[in-house]
Design an enzyme around this catalytic site. Structure first.
Site, PDB file in Angstrom:
ATOM      1  N   HIS A 184       0.394  -0.698  -0.064  1.00 53.61           N
ATOM      2  CA  HIS A 184       0.367   0.407   0.117  1.00 53.61           C
ATOM      3  C   HIS A 184       1.275   1.171   0.070  1.00 53.61           C
ATOM      4  CE1 HIS A 184      -4.328  -0.408   1.038  1.00 53.61           C
ATOM      5  NE2 HIS A 184      -4.773  -0.775  -0.300  1.00 53.61           N
ATOM      6  N   CYS A 482       1.410  -2.561 -22.181  1.00 51.63           N
ATOM      7  CA  CYS A 482       0.299  -1.941 -21.127  1.00 51.63           C
ATOM      8  C   CYS A 482       1.423  -2.465 -19.423  1.00 51.63           C
ATOM      9  CB  CYS A 482      -1.226  -2.829 -21.098  1.00 51.63           C
ATOM     10  SG  CYS A 482      -0.834  -3.981 -20.870  1.00 51.63           S
TER      11      CYS A 482
HETATM   12  C1  PEP Z   1       1.193  -6.902 -16.714  1.00 55.16           C
HETATM   13  O1  PEP Z   1       1.212  -7.320 -16.459  1.00 55.16           O
HETATM   14  O2  PEP Z   1       1.958  -6.312 -17.272  1.00 55.16           O
HETATM   15  C2  PEP Z   1      -0.235  -6.097 -16.608  1.00 55.16           C
HETATM   16  C3  PEP Z   1      -0.302  -5.246 -17.416  1.00 55.16           C
HETATM   17  O3  PEP Z   1      -1.519  -6.542 -15.462  1.00 55.16           O
HETATM   18  P1  PEP Z   1      -1.433  -6.827 -14.301  1.00 55.16           P
HETATM   19  O4  PEP Z   1      -0.706  -6.069 -13.888  1.00 55.16           O
HETATM   20  O5  PEP Z   1      -2.841  -6.281 -14.045  1.00 55.16           O
HETATM   21  O6  PEP Z   1      -1.213  -8.622 -14.583  1.00 55.16           O
END
Ligand code: PEP
Ligand code: MG
EC number: 2.7.3.9
Length: 552
Positions: A184, A482
């Protein structure tokens, strides 16, 4: 000890004197109960109410994400099963402080044993117990020290209540000994834009008044710096402030090559902030965050309302929504098999959805209906896809249910190794570097002890990104990023050099990445990417890119 290392949060740099946070209260002794049980229970009741009220008040003062965290803590303080346990112990002759300590500790152990997201919440529970015991003792709760002049706050860990209320005119940066990238402390520091380094194992060596430089981008605390180091840190800080004030232009390299900069979001209410910071759309909407506390699968109407609220914030813009990614660190009661010993390698993401196809169908239907009534350009993707067959399954189901653009996330190395076939079967691919790193390096992303493996600069990870980028270019299909890697400005340039066509990140990181992209042409980005991929380790890749970038 000229330099200490940990996990940097954000890109900030700060210089100043250390001020340490008071150590936690000692463990209450097990001396027997003095006086009668009824008045002991009454004093515990008053302490619980006072702590819950204080946390609620702090939450209201903080607002936003912090408010939700503090309100959750206030609820913990009033948890009836913990209170029952405290009462039972008092009836058995335990003193009230000890009873509170033991009751919260056993609950904390249960959460810690669950690991992942729940495990990270164990620290929150410990903080609530400390506040109640301080109240019973009539002393101040351990917390952030007072000072008239700005300082670098050093702590073992920081409770959410403290992080949320940090006076940013006083606290220049935060250094904690404990905590990982998903604690957190890190989440709140990121949301508030606080320069922070967590998990600095030798932070206990820092002493009050000692001057340090906190360089979050490098994950380094430089102790007793030279004048030149201070001047260099000041220059970095000034450049960063200038980048934050720069006009919100579309993401582009120095030669004009467009690199759309998108936002990672977990709730429609975060959309306005992303737009304000110049997000050109959404590259990852994590739908599971909407339903983390829901015991039942959400119905089509409930989901449609949320998706419409999101899409309405981005008329004419691309919005990539991810189907529910349940499992591992994000268990959803209605999708996740809690009995798995190794949930990160279990039935998570698309695997869980395939096991409950009605939930996937409902979600895709809700998305298609929301799309039909709004102006955004909706793309939908599946998480945790492992091969071509899974890609075909998801894309054909999405199309059958009215989704116009359907793709998959590249998070499992097998998908990168089959890049050409996977991309042929999908409209686009988005690389989740967090999981791609976890699975390539075989290191649990939630585990502090192996955090050093969780480094997307590792050439093994970058080579997989390169394969995906090349396959996307050949097929003329988008390959976005992402994962958190896109929010590291220098790595973002490398990823573009490897073929990434868009970058999606936490909105607070957009300004830094936008500024760094402008310093490099596509040819230069490709040269930096080649240097990184040829390096033998993550550290060597960083160094090679820093050297090549300074020379160009
Ligand atoms: C990732 O794995 O890079 C991703 C964007 O998904 P999450 O972080 O939600 O698993
Ligand atoms: Mg992922």
């Amino acid at each position: 000890m000229p330099e200490l290392h940990g996990v940097g949060v954000g890109r900030g740099t700060a210089t100043g004197p250390v001020l340490r946070m008071a150590e936690p209260l000692g463990e209450p002794d097990s001396s027997p109960l003095q006086g009668d049980a009824a008045s002991a229970k009454a004093s515990v009741g008053e302490a619980l109410a006072a702590v819950a009220a204080d946390l609620g008040k702090r939450g209201q003062a903080a607002g936003g994400d912090a408010q939700a965290v503090l309100e959750a803590q206030a609820l913990m303080a009033q948890d009836p099963s913990i209170l029952d346990d405290v009462h039972r112990q008092i009836d058995e002759g335990t003193n009230p402080e000890r009873a509170v300590f033991t009751a919260f500790k056993s609950f904390q152990d249960v959460l810690a044993g669950m690991g992942g997201y729940m495990g990270e919440r164990a620290a929150d529970l410990g903080d609530v117990a400390q506040r109640i015991i301080a109240q019973l003792r009539g002393v101040h709760a351990p917390g952030v020290p007072e000072s008239d002049t700005p300082f670098i706050l050093v702590a073992r860990d920081l409770a959410p209540a403290d992080t949320a209320l940090l006076d940013l005119d006083k606290v220049l940066a935060l250094v904690t000994r404990d905590g990982g990238p998903t604690s957190h402390t890190a989440i709140l520091a990121r949301a508030k834009g606080i320069t922070a380094i967590v998990g600095v194992s030798s932070a206990d060596e820092l002493s009050d008044g000692q001057v340090v430089i906190v360089d979050a981008a490098a994950g380094a605390v430089v102790t007793d710096p030279t004048d030149e180091q201070v001047a260099e840190a000041e220059k970095k800080r000034a450049e960063r402030l200038a980048a934050a004030d720069a006009p919100l232009t579309a993401g582009a390299l120095a030669d004009g090559t467009a690199v759309p900069l998108l936002a990672n979001l977990g709730s429609p209410k975060d959309a306005a902030n992303a737009v304000e910071l110049g997000a050109e759309g959404v590259g990852l909407f994590r739908t599971e965050f909407l339903f983390l506390d829901s015991p039942y699968a959400p119905d089509v109407a409930t989901q449609k309302a949320s998706y419409k609220a999101l899409l309405e914030a981005f008329p004419g813009k691309k919005v990539v929504v991810r189907a529910l990614d349940a499992g591992a660190d994000k268990p959803l009661p209605f999708l996740t098999d809690s009995g798995e010993e190794n949930p990160a390698l279990g039935r998570r993401g698309l695997r869980a959805l395939r096991h409950h196809p009605e939930i996937l169908r409902d979600q895709l239907t809700a998305l298609a209906e929301a799309d039909a009534e709004t102006e955004a350009d909706l793309w939908v993707m599946a998480p945790m896809v492992a091969d071509v067959e899974e890609t075909e399954y998801f894309v054909s189901l999405a199309k059958e249910l009215g989704i116009k653009t359907a793709g998959v996330m590249a998070e499992v190395p097998s998908v990168a190794l089959l890049a050409e076939q996977v991309i042929a079967a999908a409209d686009f691919v988005s690389i989740g570097t967090n999981d791609l790193t976890q699975y390539t390096m075989a290191a649990d992303r939630m585990l502090g002890t192996v955090a050093s493996y969780q480094d997307p600069w590792h050439p093994a990870v970058l080579r997989l990104v390169a394969q995906l980028g090349a396959a996307g270019a050949t097929a003329h299909k988008g390959v976005g990023i992402c994962g958190e890697a896109a929010s590291d400005p220098m790595l973002a340039v490398v990823l573009v050099g490897l073929g990434a066509t868009t970058l999606s990140m936490t909105p607070a990181a957009l300004a830094d990445v936008r500024a760094e992209l402008k310093n490099h042409t596509l040819d230069q980005a490709k040269a930096l990417a080649a240097a990184a991929v040829a390096a033998p380790s993550a550290a060597a890749a960083r160094e090679a890119v820093a050297r090549a970038s300074a020379a160009s």
